[in-house]
Scaffold this motif. Structure first.
Motif, mmCIF file in Angstrom:
data_model
loop_
_atom_site.group_PDB
_atom_site.id
_atom_site.type_symbol
_atom_site.label_atom_id
_atom_site.label_comp_id
_atom_site.label_asym_id
_atom_site.label_seq_id
_atom_site.Cartn_x
_atom_site.Cartn_y
_atom_site.Cartn_z
ATOM 1 N N ILE A 29 -60.331 -8.171 -29.509
ATOM 2 C CA ILE A 29 -61.197 -8.728 -28.470
ATOM 3 C C ILE A 29 -61.964 -9.938 -29.002
ATOM 4 O O ILE A 29 -62.138 -10.930 -28.294
ATOM 5 C CB ILE A 29 -62.145 -7.647 -27.922
ATOM 6 N N GLY A 30 -62.399 -9.860 -30.254
ATOM 7 C CA GLY A 30 -63.143 -10.975 -30.844
ATOM 8 C C GLY A 30 -62.283 -12.184 -31.142
ATOM 9 O O GLY A 30 -62.795 -13.280 -31.342
ATOM 10 N N GLY A 31 -60.983 -11.994 -31.206
ATOM 11 C CA GLY A 31 -60.073 -13.103 -31.460
ATOM 12 C C GLY A 31 -59.935 -13.463 -32.926
ATOM 13 O O GLY A 31 -59.328 -14.467 -33.262
ATOM 14 N N SER A 32 -60.503 -12.651 -33.807
ATOM 15 C CA SER A 32 -60.405 -12.947 -35.230
ATOM 16 C C SER A 32 -59.075 -12.447 -35.791
ATOM 17 O O SER A 32 -58.396 -11.631 -35.173
ATOM 18 C CB SER A 32 -61.573 -12.306 -35.977
ATOM 19 N N ALA A 33 -58.750 -12.952 -36.957
ATOM 20 C CA ALA A 33 -57.521 -12.503 -37.618
ATOM 21 C C ALA A 33 -57.684 -11.058 -38.058
ATOM 22 O O ALA A 33 -58.793 -10.591 -38.305
ATOM 23 C CB ALA A 33 -57.216 -13.399 -38.815
ATOM 24 N N ALA A 34 -56.601 -10.392 -38.160
ATOM 25 C CA ALA A 34 -56.624 -8.987 -38.573
ATOM 26 C C ALA A 34 -56.985 -8.883 -40.055
ATOM 27 O O ALA A 34 -56.714 -9.781 -40.844
ATOM 28 C CB ALA A 34 -55.264 -8.361 -38.325
ATOM 29 N N SER A 35 -57.583 -7.765 -40.404
ATOM 30 C CA SER A 35 -57.919 -7.511 -41.796
ATOM 31 C C SER A 35 -56.669 -7.054 -42.551
ATOM 32 O O SER A 35 -55.633 -6.767 -41.947
ATOM 33 C CB SER A 35 -58.993 -6.427 -41.880
ATOM 34 N N ARG A 36 -56.793 -6.952 -43.867
ATOM 35 C CA ARG A 36 -55.685 -6.469 -44.674
ATOM 36 C C ARG A 36 -55.316 -5.045 -44.262
ATOM 37 O O ARG A 36 -54.142 -4.690 -44.176
ATOM 38 C CB ARG A 36 -56.051 -6.490 -46.152
ATOM 39 N N THR A 37 -56.340 -4.242 -43.975
ATOM 40 C CA THR A 37 -56.095 -2.869 -43.540
ATOM 41 C C THR A 37 -55.290 -2.854 -42.244
ATOM 42 O O THR A 37 -54.372 -2.052 -42.092
ATOM 43 C CB THR A 37 -57.433 -2.129 -43.346
ATOM 44 N N SER A 38 -55.627 -3.742 -41.314
ATOM 45 C CA SER A 38 -54.876 -3.836 -40.057
ATOM 46 C C SER A 38 -53.431 -4.249 -40.311
ATOM 47 O O SER A 38 -52.512 -3.771 -39.644
ATOM 48 C CB SER A 38 -55.534 -4.838 -39.117
ATOM 49 N N GLY A 39 -53.240 -5.148 -41.264
ATOM 50 C CA GLY A 39 -51.889 -5.567 -41.612
ATOM 51 C C GLY A 39 -51.059 -4.423 -42.146
ATOM 52 O O GLY A 39 -49.905 -4.239 -41.763
ATOM 53 N N TYR A 40 -51.669 -3.617 -43.024
ATOM 54 C CA TYR A 40 -50.951 -2.463 -43.559
ATOM 55 C C TYR A 40 -50.769 -1.375 -42.499
ATOM 56 O O TYR A 40 -49.754 -0.681 -42.486
ATOM 57 C CB TYR A 40 -51.669 -1.900 -44.781
ATOM 58 N N LEU A 41 -51.747 -1.250 -41.632
ATOM 59 C CA LEU A 41 -51.640 -0.288 -40.535
ATOM 60 C C LEU A 41 -50.478 -0.658 -39.608
ATOM 61 O O LEU A 41 -49.748 0.208 -39.127
ATOM 62 C CB LEU A 41 -52.953 -0.244 -39.745
ATOM 63 N N PHE A 42 -50.299 -1.954 -39.394
ATOM 64 C CA PHE A 42 -49.167 -2.444 -38.604
ATOM 65 C C PHE A 42 -47.844 -2.002 -39.234
ATOM 66 O O PHE A 42 -46.953 -1.486 -38.557
ATOM 67 C CB PHE A 42 -49.229 -3.976 -38.491
ATOM 68 N N GLY A 43 -47.728 -2.200 -40.556
ATOM 69 C CA GLY A 43 -46.509 -1.775 -41.255
ATOM 70 C C GLY A 43 -46.291 -0.277 -41.152
ATOM 71 O O GLY A 43 -45.172 0.187 -40.914
ATOM 72 N N GLY A 44 -47.369 0.486 -41.310
ATOM 73 C CA GLY A 44 -47.268 1.937 -41.180
ATOM 74 C C GLY A 44 -46.882 2.361 -39.778
ATOM 75 O O GLY A 44 -46.113 3.307 -39.586
ATOM 76 N N PHE A 45 -47.413 1.649 -38.781
ATOM 77 C CA PHE A 45 -47.094 1.925 -37.384
ATOM 78 C C PHE A 45 -45.598 1.740 -37.124
ATOM 79 O O PHE A 45 -44.952 2.596 -36.514
ATOM 80 C CB PHE A 45 -47.921 1.000 -36.482
ATOM 81 N N ILE A 46 -45.048 0.657 -37.620
ATOM 82 C CA ILE A 46 -43.619 0.393 -37.433
ATOM 83 C C ILE A 46 -42.775 1.447 -38.152
ATOM 84 O O ILE A 46 -41.813 1.979 -37.590
ATOM 85 C CB ILE A 46 -43.255 -1.034 -37.917
ATOM 86 N N LEU A 47 -43.152 1.777 -39.391
ATOM 87 C CA LEU A 47 -42.415 2.811 -40.125
ATOM 88 C C LEU A 47 -42.494 4.160 -39.422
ATOM 89 O O LEU A 47 -41.494 4.888 -39.350
ATOM 90 C CB LEU A 47 -42.941 2.928 -41.558
ATOM 91 N N LEU A 48 -43.670 4.494 -38.901
ATOM 92 C CA LEU A 48 -43.833 5.745 -38.163
ATOM 93 C C LEU A 48 -42.903 5.786 -36.958
ATOM 94 O O LEU A 48 -42.251 6.800 -36.702
ATOM 95 C CB LEU A 48 -45.289 5.918 -37.721
ATOM 96 N N TRP A 49 -42.809 4.692 -36.234
ATOM 97 C CA TRP A 49 -41.943 4.657 -35.063
ATOM 98 C C TRP A 49 -40.466 4.723 -35.441
ATOM 99 O O TRP A 49 -39.662 5.297 -34.704
ATOM 100 C CB TRP A 49 -42.249 3.433 -34.203
ATOM 101 N N ILE A 50 -40.108 4.155 -36.565
ATOM 102 C CA ILE A 50 -38.721 4.288 -37.030
ATOM 103 C C ILE A 50 -38.415 5.758 -37.302
ATOM 104 O O ILE A 50 -37.369 6.277 -36.898
ATOM 105 C CB ILE A 50 -38.476 3.415 -38.284
#
Length: 147
Positions: A29-50
């Motif tokens: 909502i704030g429009g800021s870049a994602a944090s490192r944790t968000s970046g890793y969470l994204f990777g985990g999210f994709i792996l979880l869905w696989i």
């Protein structure tokens, strides 16, 4: 597939979307870049869905359910992509986008352009839809070979 596993996969799919979206909501909502944790969470999210797709591959109804979730995410990603192209304003779709694309927001940790990030969201969603389609076709052909 056992009913408990089916229910677990469906619950896990919902909670992964909602949990990741809630985690990334402030940045989204704030429009800021994602944090490192968000970046890793994204990777985990994709792996979880696989893993979810792999575990559900023998159950047609669960794969259709997963496919429908990714169809919704692809629509949300398309709206986000088109709004980043300035084709139209997506102000009415913000809650929809925040919910269904919030989990994928972590890609902005690695990609600076919001347009490219929205394009990656769309590609990922289409890849999961394609994977579900392939699993369904394979399951159908195996079913006919057994007869």
């Amino acid at each position: 597939m056992k009913k408990n596993i089916k229910v677990l996969l469906k619950v896990l799919s919902f909670f992964s979307i909602i949990g990741c979206a809630a985690f990334n909501l402030d940045s989204l909502i704030g429009g800021s870049a994602a944090s490192r944790t968000s970046g890793y969470l994204f990777g985990g999210f994709i792996l979880l869905w696989i893993v979810i797709v792999i575990l559900a591959r023998k159950d047609r109804k669960t794969i259709v359910f997963i496919s429908n979730i990714w169809k919704i995410i692809s629509i949300s990603s398309l709206i986000l992509f088109l709004s980043n192209l300035k084709i139209f304003s997506a102000i009415w779709f913000i809650p929809f986008i925040a919910l269904f694309n919030g989990a994928l927001y972590g890609i902005t940790y690695w990609v600076d352009s919001k347009l490219i990030a929205a394009g990656v969201h769309l590609i990922i969603a289409l890849a999961f839809i394609s994977a579900c389609f392939i699993v369904l076709k394979r399951e159908r052909s195996e079913h006919y070979e057994k007869k």
